[in-house]
Structures are given as structure tokens and as C-alpha cells.
Write a protein that holds these residues in place. Structure first.
Motif, mmCIF file in Angstrom:
data_model
loop_
_atom_site.group_PDB
_atom_site.id
_atom_site.type_symbol
_atom_site.label_atom_id
_atom_site.label_comp_id
_atom_site.label_asym_id
_atom_site.label_seq_id
_atom_site.Cartn_x
_atom_site.Cartn_y
_atom_site.Cartn_z
ATOM 1 N N ALA A 12 -6.947 6.709 -10.920
ATOM 2 C CA ALA A 12 -7.343 7.137 -9.568
ATOM 3 C C ALA A 12 -6.342 6.651 -8.518
ATOM 4 C CB ALA A 12 -8.744 6.635 -9.238
ATOM 5 N N VAL A 16 -4.336 8.936 -5.863
ATOM 6 C CA VAL A 16 -4.550 8.973 -4.397
ATOM 7 C C VAL A 16 -3.353 8.468 -3.618
ATOM 8 C CG1 VAL A 16 -7.074 8.839 -4.275
ATOM 9 C CG2 VAL A 16 -5.739 6.728 -4.280
ATOM 10 N N VAL B 76 0.925 11.150 1.981
ATOM 11 C CA VAL B 76 0.051 10.165 1.359
ATOM 12 C C VAL B 76 0.789 8.853 1.041
ATOM 13 C CG1 VAL B 76 -0.279 10.089 -1.142
ATOM 14 C CG2 VAL B 76 -2.106 10.878 0.288
ATOM 15 N N SER B 80 -1.254 4.115 2.327
ATOM 16 C CA SER B 80 -1.675 2.786 1.868
ATOM 17 C C SER B 80 -0.660 1.774 2.397
ATOM 18 C CB SER B 80 -1.759 2.733 0.347
ATOM 19 O OG SER B 80 -0.596 3.273 -0.224
ATOM 20 N N LEU B 85 -5.321 0.465 -0.101
ATOM 21 C CA LEU B 85 -5.541 1.885 0.139
ATOM 22 C C LEU B 85 -6.118 2.093 1.535
ATOM 23 C CD1 LEU B 85 -7.250 2.963 -3.227
ATOM 24 C CD2 LEU B 85 -4.823 3.053 -2.633
ATOM 25 N N GLN B 89 -8.445 7.086 1.193
ATOM 26 C CA GLN B 89 -8.014 6.968 -0.216
ATOM 27 C C GLN B 89 -9.051 6.195 -1.027
ATOM 28 O OE1 GLN B 89 -4.208 5.130 0.724
ATOM 29 N NE2 GLN B 89 -3.128 6.832 -0.285
ATOM 30 N N GLN B 90 -9.510 5.088 -0.452
ATOM 31 C CA GLN B 90 -10.502 4.261 -1.146
ATOM 32 C C GLN B 90 -11.768 5.077 -1.424
ATOM 33 O OE1 GLN B 90 -9.788 1.083 -2.079
ATOM 34 N NE2 GLN B 90 -11.729 1.052 -3.180
ATOM 35 N N VAL B 93 -11.361 7.419 -4.320
ATOM 36 C CA VAL B 93 -11.446 6.710 -5.603
ATOM 37 C C VAL B 93 -12.909 6.445 -5.960
ATOM 38 C CG1 VAL B 93 -10.927 4.536 -6.778
ATOM 39 C CG2 VAL B 93 -9.181 5.639 -5.375
#
Ligand code: FES
Ligand code: FES
Lengths: 762, 159
Positions: A12, A16, B76, B80, B85, B89-90, B93
Motif C-alpha cells: 500500500a 500511495v 504524489v 509525503s 504519509l 495517503q494514510q 492505505v
């Protein structure tokens, strides 16, 4: 304990943060690009091709035509090799073709410095065709005297049948009611967001390296070798992260060509990246089916007979051939194992894009037809559609009537009960007027399915796993099973953690497959991996644990049988608090002690000789705007018996994604082909209607957890099944809402208009 | 024909010499090495190439690189910081909004723009849908992506 937990995906963060590398991210200096010259007719023969002007264009490295490729016919399907020649895939492809079989067929290829030059060069090639009349429908291809799309085939790719549960005519004769129907499913395309892409280069004079967005690296290696007439040991296939496949990358599409090109160009790196427009026609599509069916039912609700005749359209090339229609048939008898079933299917060649594997491999086509028929049967005898299914569907202890294999786990009845409760089936039906009349009407629908877990006994099922204990006490696991977005890397990590007692954070999964070093496995398809790989991983993790304990025993002088690994530490079974040693200490000793130990590593190759049907159903409530011919989904639930759920978060993702695809197939998606010319109208994402975020409702999912004893961890297939039942469930809800029965897909406004007009609703 | 442009990419000023025919997608990938910018169609259909230009989500495949002169681009890679992140983003996930991941960078950027615009406002799931309607995902069915956006909006005000 890691199994059954909603742990986050191991990839993941890479994804991301944009750091995950896909094939297109493997830049190499001096990389050339290649592009096909595609035919502008659907059926014919190239009379003359002149590439001289293209060859002279600065920046063009080479142009090859059908005259330059090896005269070796090869099969492209991502099936395991079959030792029995009768079961081998149909070899009907050349790298480039003179005989054009669909609109967009590949007749030449240009290699140049960049995309702009390639494009310019393609436009400089002159082609003269001798045109044949395109055979777009199976009926046209099967007509007496029809031109043979592949010489000697009679335009038939394959044909098969089976009969179970007694004589079908007798069963039908005994039935209180006999029904008949004809059902049509459309051409769908996978539309994974990453298009097909592959590149190849050579590091020496002998070995060809292919990097590809594929679901099946080891199979690709074999087929590249076959297509080029090279032993597979000279081919190395690397599979990085891939941006979706859904079966379309369970086929060998670009790899033999890029391998051929680098071989021709002195090992220089060559890349092919299909555009969306090419990808939609020049890869694979879902076989459209026309299914003719008869059903026999008793007034008490027993389904006594199903007589099924399916015609499957494979398009221009065989690819997966008749296997899809064959697999489709098997789903009916697993779902209704106590019913007499007669199944016949034929797969034909036509002049449309080649069909291949797509999520659920024939099941959506067949289950649509079967479920439409079942719904009609229930209605005809005046029985509640859920009750009728409950009475007839597979139960625990049933056996597959053809193979005699028992269903060790089956929770379908519970799935139906659960779905009924979730959507408030009884209450909603009771509260509604018997006949709705307004412009906006509500309807409830249900449909169920069965699906296999892998391909055994039709094909080989093999998996491979290698685990290495690192000096820091963590492990690396390498499997031949491929991560294609479904989450298999995460599941594998969970399995290792569970079995070896190593914390999940200390389990590193090697995500990339590289056929030079990765253990053999045939790849991601048939919803097989978590099931088939479970056995290899379980055995490997168990064996590694034994080796670790043995070494710990040598270090400590305690019998290994008295030791256990818990949470990354070696503990005494009888006294877990005392004498506890970190795994890292054992690992370090095994690596670096001058006498004892060594690198602790295990490799297992496992053949799975079982299969386990998974089951489930869809419940849906829709609102139909009759004058607008529009369907809106108010609530939808998929309920699955996939055995033990290994990771609820990932499982939910598989279900929701599959349902969304099912909604697309039910309501929106169809590749449109001109019946006269074979021209394809909508090979792009604007005109081919993949559901957007506006088209898909919130999707409910639930699981009935059974335990499947043939699996390492009790699990069964889950990746593909969710797509199967939404279209028939929506169709049944539409019938419920409007009284109009629609036996074709997709149920677009266009289709609804036609049927509503006929029924006098408009 | 080549031209030199100056722009800010993920907070850093950059000077780039680009072919006037090149899309921003190509330049970001090939020259700036920003491989998070994905190509799913190259004609504005899928949103995989979404980046923020002056904080507005744009399909970089349809945007000529020369137009980026003087503008600020976010991808992207810049979201982070210090190994942490971003909230969006977090949330992706945790919500399980990532599968194959090819649409993810584009979605994260579109979601980031949405979240920044709607911070502090009451937003429902149906409100979120039109905000992300330019991005296609073939894996998730969008449900978890909407949940991720909700999560990013819900969790306090600190970025
Ligand atoms: S690549 Fe830009 S929208 Fe698809
Ligand atoms: S995660 Fe695969 S396309 Fe969205």
C-alpha cells in the motif's frame, strides 16, 4: 495470529507514494519503441505492402512485415502446458499476419527512436488488400459454405458436452412445467487502467530478458520460446507491479514480439506500449454467448431439468479457445447438483477481436442465462424466488454429479438467508402494491452463482514458495503466484506469519517475479492463488520453522520439540515466560557460527489435486424510471461463501470491485461492432462505458465463513466470483419492478426502450 | 522545437527544456523522473495522470508541458514528508482504497484537492462522488476510495 485480520496491504505504501514500479517505469537508456501497423479492414488478405518510405524516415530503426517473422504458429492462452496433445491450446497465431481476421489485425511493426517517429512511419506504409466479407456473427461463420477464417477449422474452435442426473428428455417429460428461453450476453472488455506493455533486451548473445505487465510470467517464458523456436532457458521474464489484468494479461500478447525485435536488433531494448484504442481491440475481450435453454420444474418447486446449449464467439483467434465455454458449463452443475443437466457448447471463430479470459471465465455468461431461467421457473409456479433457489441450490455434502467430488464446504443457503435479511426482502415485498403503475417503480432481485477455485482436474495446479531466514530474524518469501492488485502478496505474508510465528512486520514479500529465480507457478487466474499457493506456503513455513527450532535446539541444548516460535521469539512450550530468545539471535548464529548451521532456507513446489467450489449471491433493490429508461441501484449486497476470509479488508475490496464490474456489465458496457464491416465503434473509455464513481452505488458485502479442508487455511476463491451475479440480479429486479423480462445484456437505456415499447409501457 | 520553462515541482523551482509537442505527463515522467504520474489513456479519459497545477487537478496527458511555465505542480511524490504519509495517503492505505495501484497516484491528487477545498465543511458520500468523477478505477468499485476521502476530511484539522 495473522490470518483473518484486516491487515493493511504490504504494497500500500509503495503505491500511495507513487514509488511502486510498473513496467513503464523500467526506463533503459537507448530504449526503442515499436508499434504495430493494424489492418483497416476486418477480413481479407494483404495483396501488397510497401514499407520503403517508412524505412527511409530518419529515426526509424526497422520495419518488419508478415514476410519477416518466423513461420511458427503458436498458441497464446495462459494455460499450463498440457502433456496430452489433445488438450493443448490451439496454435493459430503468427507474430504478424497476412490474412487479416479482425479490424485492427497486426500486419507489420515499426521500430523507431520515439513514439512520434513511429507514428509518422506507420502512416508511410502502403497496403493493398483483397477484401473478404466479414463474418461478424457466429451464425454467419457457421453458415454453409462460409469462408474459413482459419483454414481447416470449419470456423469451429471447439465443441463439448456433458450430461448428468439422467436422461434429459425423460426429466423434461416428467416436469409439471417446461420453460424455454434464449439469452444473449455482450462483448465486454477488461479495461484495466494500465494498458498492455512489455519491453525486451539482451545482456549477452544468448538470453532474452522480457519485462512485462503479465499475470503469468512462467507461462510467458514458455510461449515466447515456442513462438520464436527457442528453448525456454534462453528466455527470462520479469513481472513487476501490474496495473490490473482481470484475465486480459493471462494471455501472451506483446511478449513474443518484443523478444523477436530485440533479437533482430542486436539485443537493444525495445518497448511496446499499446494505446487504449489498440488495447481494446488488439488484446482480448469477453466471449459473447448466446444460450438456448429449457428447464423442467415441479409444482412443488423442484428443479428437475436444465437443457443448455451455448454458442460462444471466440472472434478472430482461439486464444483460450473452447476452455471458457467448457468452464462455463461446469458452473451450472455445481450450483444445481441435484438437477438433471444436459450441457452442450460450441465455440466459433468470427471476424471480431479475439476473446480470451476475463474475470470469472465464462461464468457470468452462463450464470446470467441460468439465473434468468431459474427466475422464470420460480415465477411460473408462483414461488418466492429466494425460496425456489433455497430448495434447489447446492448444499453441504452434495457431490459434483460429473466428477463425483464432494463439496466439503457449502454455505450458499446461509448466503441467501443473510442477503434476504440484509435487504429486508420479505418486509419490502409485503409493503409494496402488487402491481406498480407510476413512472418510477421499485424492484427487488436475487441471483446466485458457483465458481471454482483453480482449474484442477482440467489443468495442472502447481505452486512454489521459497523462504529465507535473514540474519536479522526476518524472512523473505518468494512465490510464483503473482500480485495483480488482488492482494496476494499480503495474503502470503499473513500465511507465513501465521504458520511460522514470525511477526507480520518481519515478513518481506518479494513482489517481483523473475523466471530466472522465482519458484515455478503458473500465475494469477482462475481465482486460484490463495488456495493453491496456500499449500506451498504452509509447507515451506512449517519446514522453516522446524529448521529454526532445530538450530535453536542445538544452540540451547533443549530438544526442538520442547520449543516454539511465538511473536518472533523462541520460547519453551512448557514455560513461555522463561528462556526466551529472539529469532535474530538464532539467525545470526546459523549464518555466522564457524561450525554449525548455515543459511536457513526452504523451497517447496506443490501440486494441488483438489478444487473447491465457492458460492454466493447478489441481492439488489432498484428504482426504474420508466419514461427515462433508467435504472438506479438503491441497495446492493453480495454475500459470499469463500471459506475462511483471510483478510476482511482485502476481501471487501475484491467484492466491491467485482460488483462494480458486474454492474458495468449489467447496465452499461458493450463493445459495439458494425455487423456489415466489422468496424469497431467504441474502442475508447469515452464511448465504452466503464462505470465511473457516479455510476456505482455504495456496495454492501457479507461473508458466510465455512471451512474448506482442502485448503491450507480454509479459504476458497474470491477474486473473480463477485462479478457473476449482479447482472442477473438487476435483470430480475427490473422484471419485478416493471413486469418486463429482459434476456440480453447490457440493459442500457437503449435496450430498455426497445423492451418497454414492446411491452406497451411507453 | 524546444523551449525552456521554469516551474515549481513539489515545492522546488525547476528549469526544464521541453519539446513544444510534449505533454506535461511525458516531461514529468521522463525528465523529472516522477513515475507516479501514470498513463492510462493519454487522451483525458481515465485520470491516472492527474497532477495538481496551482492546486487544481488536471489531466497531465492533455496539458502541454510549455503551459506549465510559471506554475506550481504537485505530484504524489511531494505529498509525503519526512517519511510520513499525507493524511489523504494514510486514509487510502487504511480504507483499503488501493489495489493494483495504477489509478492511486491520480486519485490521491484529485482527493487531495477535494479535501483541501472542503476542509471544515460537512461533506456526505454523495457530495464526494462528483469531486472525483474524472478518475477511473477498475479495481475497487470506488467504495473504499470514498471512505478514504471521508476519513481524510474527518480526522481533525491538522494536515
Ligand atoms: S492518461 Fe491522462 S486521462 Fe488517462
Ligand atoms: S486500484 Fe487498480 S485501477 Fe484503481
Amino acid at each position: 495470529m495473522a490470518i483473518g485480520k484486516a491487515v493493511r496491504r504490504v504494497d500500500a505504501i509503495a503505491k500511495v507514494t507513487g514509488r511502486a514500479r510498473y513496467t513503464d517505469d523500467y526506463f533503459r537508456p537507448g530504449m526503442l519503441v515499436a508499434k504495430y501497423l493494424r489492418s483497416t479492414i476486418a477480413h481479407g488478405r494483404v495483396k501488397k505492402i510497401d514499407t520503403r518510405r517508412a524505412q527511409r524516415l530518419p529515426g526509424v530503426e526497422a520495419v518488419f512485415t508478415y514476410e519477416d517473422v518466423p513461420p511458427i504458429k503458436f498458441a497464446t492462452a495462459g494455460h499450463p502446458y498440457a502433456l496430452d496433445p489433445a488438450h493443448q491450446d490451439v496454435q493459430d497465431r503468427l507474430l504478424l499476419t497476412r490474412h487479416v481476421r479482425y479490424w485492427g489485425d497486426e500486419i507489420a511493426v515499426v521500430v523507431a527512436e520515439n513514439d512520434l517517429i513511429v507514428q509518422e512511419a506507420l502512416e508511410l506504409i502502403d497496403v493493398a488488400y483483397e477484401e473478404y466479407s466479414p463474418l461478424v456473427t457466429p451464425e454467419a461463420a457457421l453458415a454453409a459454405g462460409a469462408f474459413e477464417i482459419h483454414a481447416g477449422s470449419n470456423n469451429v474452435v471447439g465443441e463439448s458436452c456433458y450430461a448428468v442426473g439422467g436422461n434429459i428428455e425423460e426429466a423434461l417429460a416428467q416436469a409439471d412445467v417446461v420453460l424455454e428461453g434464449r439469452y444473449r450476453t455482450q462483448i465486454c472488455q477488461h479495461c484495466h487502467i494500465e494498458n498492455h506493455i512489455a519491453l525486451a533486451y539482451m545482456d549477452d548473445l544468448e538470453h532474452i530478458v522480457v519485462v512485462s505487465s503479465t499475470q503469468i510470467p512462467h507461462i510467458v517464458r514458455r510461449i515466447v520460446g515456442q513462438a520464436l523456436g527457442l528453448p525456454c532457458g534462453r528466455i527470462r521474464v520479469v513481472k513487476p507491479y501490474i496495473g490490473g489484468g482481470f484475465g486480459n494479461k493471462q494471455d501472451v500478447i506483446l511478449e513474443p514480439m518484443v523478444a523477436f525485435l530485440t533479437l533482430q536488433l542486436g539485443g537493444r531494448p525495445v518497448k511496446m506500449h499499446l494505446s487504449r484504442e489498440e488495447g481494446m481491440i488488439g488484446t482480448r475481450v469477453r466471449h459473447p454467448f448466446t444460450t438456448q435453454m429449457r428447464a423442467g420444474v415441479m409444482q412443488n418447486g423442484t428443479l428437475v431439468a436444465l437443457d443448455i446449449d451455448a454458442l460462444s464467439n471466440s472472434g478472430a483467434y482461439a486464444s483460450h479457445g473452447h476452455a471458457v465455454a467448457g468452464a462455463a458449463g461446469a458452473r451450472s452443475r455445481a450450483l444445481y447438483p441435484r438437477t438433471a443437466i444436459n450441457y452442450h457448447a460450441k465455440t466459433v471463430y468470427t471476424n471480431i477481436p479475439a476473446a480470451g479470459a476475463m474475470r470469472a471465465y465464462g461464468a457470468p455468461q452462463m450464470m446470467f442465462a441460468v439465473d434468468c431461467m431459474i427466475e422464470e421457473a420460480a415465477r411460473r409456479i408462483g414461488m418466492d424466488p429466494v425460496e425456489f433457489r433455497l430448495k434447489n441450490v447446492a448444499r453441504q455434502g452434495d457431490v459434483d454429479p460429473l466428477t463425483g467430488e464432494g463439496f466439503e464446504s457449502c454455505g450458499l443457503a446461509e448466503c441467501l438467508q443473510r442477503g434476504k435479511a440484509l435487504i429486508q426482502w420479505d418486509a419490502k415485498r409485503a409493503a409494496r402494491p402488487r402491481k406498480q403503475t407510476g413512472p418510477v417503480r421499485r424492484g427487488l432481485g436475487v441471483a446466485c452463482f458457483s465458481y471454482a477455485t483453480g482449474t484442477y482436474p482440467v489443468c495442472l495446479e502447481i505452486s512454489g514458495a521459497r523462504i529465507i531466514l535473514n540474519p536479522d530474524g526476518s524472512v523473505h518469501i518468494q512465490v510464483g503466484a503473482t500480485e495483480i492488485g488482488q492482494g496476494s502478496d499480503t495474503i502470503v505474508a499473513q500465511m507465513v506469519a501465521e504458520t511460522a510465528g514470525i511477526p507480520l512486520a518481519n515478513v518481506h514479500v518479494v513482489s517481483t517475479q523473475d523466471t530466472d529465480v522465482t519458484p515455478f507457478d503458473t500465475g494469477a487466474y482462475a481465482s486460484r492463488q490463495a488456495y493453491v499457493t496456500s499449500n506451498a506456503v504452509f509447507r515451506a513455513a512449517t519446514a522453516l520453522k522446524a529448521k529454526i527450532l532445530e538450530h535453536a535446539g542445538r544452540m540451547s541444548g533443549i530438544l526442538p520439540a520442547e520449543l516454539e516460535i511465538t511473536d518472533g521469539r523462541i520460547v519453551r512450550r512448557d514455560d513461555r515466560a522463561r528462556k526466551n530468545m529472539p529469532l535474530a539471535a538464532v539467525a545470526l548464529d546459523a549464518y555466522y557460527d564457524k561450525q554449525r548451521g548455515g543459511q536457513l532456507t526452504v523451497e517447496v513446489s506443490h501440486k494441488t489435486c483438489s478444487n473447491a467450489p465457492a458460492f454466493g449471491c447478489t441481492f439488489v433493490e432498484i428504482e426504474v424510471d420508466v419514461p427515462l429508461c433508467r435504472v438506479q441501484i438503491k441497495e446492493i449486497y453480495n454475500i459470499h461463501d469463500s471459506g475462511i476470509i483471510l483478510n476482511p479488508l482485502l476481501a471487501q475490496g475484491q467484492v466491491q470491485g467485482g460488483v462494480a464490474m458486474g454492474i458495468g456489465a449489467g447496465l452499461y458496457e458493450e463493445m459495439l461492432i458494425d455487423p456489415e464491416s466489422g468496424y469497431i465503434y467504441n474502442n475508447n473509455l469515452l464511448d465504452y462505458k466503464v462505470p465511473t464513481i457516479m455510476d456505482v452505488p455504495d456496495i454492501g458485502c457479507a461473508f458466510v465463513e465455512t471451512f474448506e479442508p482442502t485448503s491450507g487455511y480454509g479459504n476458497k476463491s474470491l477474486g473473480e466470483p463477485p462479478i457473476i451475479a449482479p447482472p442477473p440480479a438487476i435483470r430480475n429486479a427490473l422484471w419485478d419492478a416493471t413486469g418486463v423480462k429482459i434476456d440480453e445484456l447490457p440493459m442500457t437505456a437503449h435496450t430498455l426502450y426497445k423492451h418497454f415499447m414492446k411491452a406497451g409501457l411507453l | 522545437m524546444k523551449r525552456t520553462i521554469t516551474c515549481t515541482i513539489n515545492g522546488k523551482r525547476k528549469e526544464l527544456t521541453v519539446d513544444v509537442r510534449q505533454s506535461l505527463l511525458e516531461v514529468l515522467r521522463e525528465q523529472a523522473g516522477l513515475i507516479s504520474v501514470k498513463q492510462g489513456c493519454a487522451v483525458g479519459e481515465c485520470g491516472a495522470c492527474t497532477v495538481l497545477i496551482d492546486n487544481v487537478p488536471i489531466d497531465s496527458c492533455l496539458y502541454l508541458a510549455v503551459w506549465a511555465d510559471g506554475r506550481s505542480i504537485r505530484t504524489v511524490e511531494g505529498e509525503s514528508r519526512d517519511g510520513k504519509l499525507s493524511r489523504v495517503q494514510q486514509a487510502f492505505v487504511e480504507a483499503g482504497a488501493v489495489q493494483c495501484g495504477i489509478c492511486t497516484p491520480g486519485f490521491v491528487m484529485a482527493a487531495t484537492a477535494f479535501v483541501e477545498k472542503h476542509r471544515g465543511r460537512k461533506v456526505t458520500r454523495p457530495d464526494i462522488r462528483p469531486g472525483l468523477a474524472g478518475n477511473l478505477c477498475r479495481c475497487t468499485g470506488y467504495d473504499s476510495i470514498i471512505t478514504a476521502v471521508q476519513k481524510s476530511l474527518d480526522e481533525g484539522d491538522e494536515p
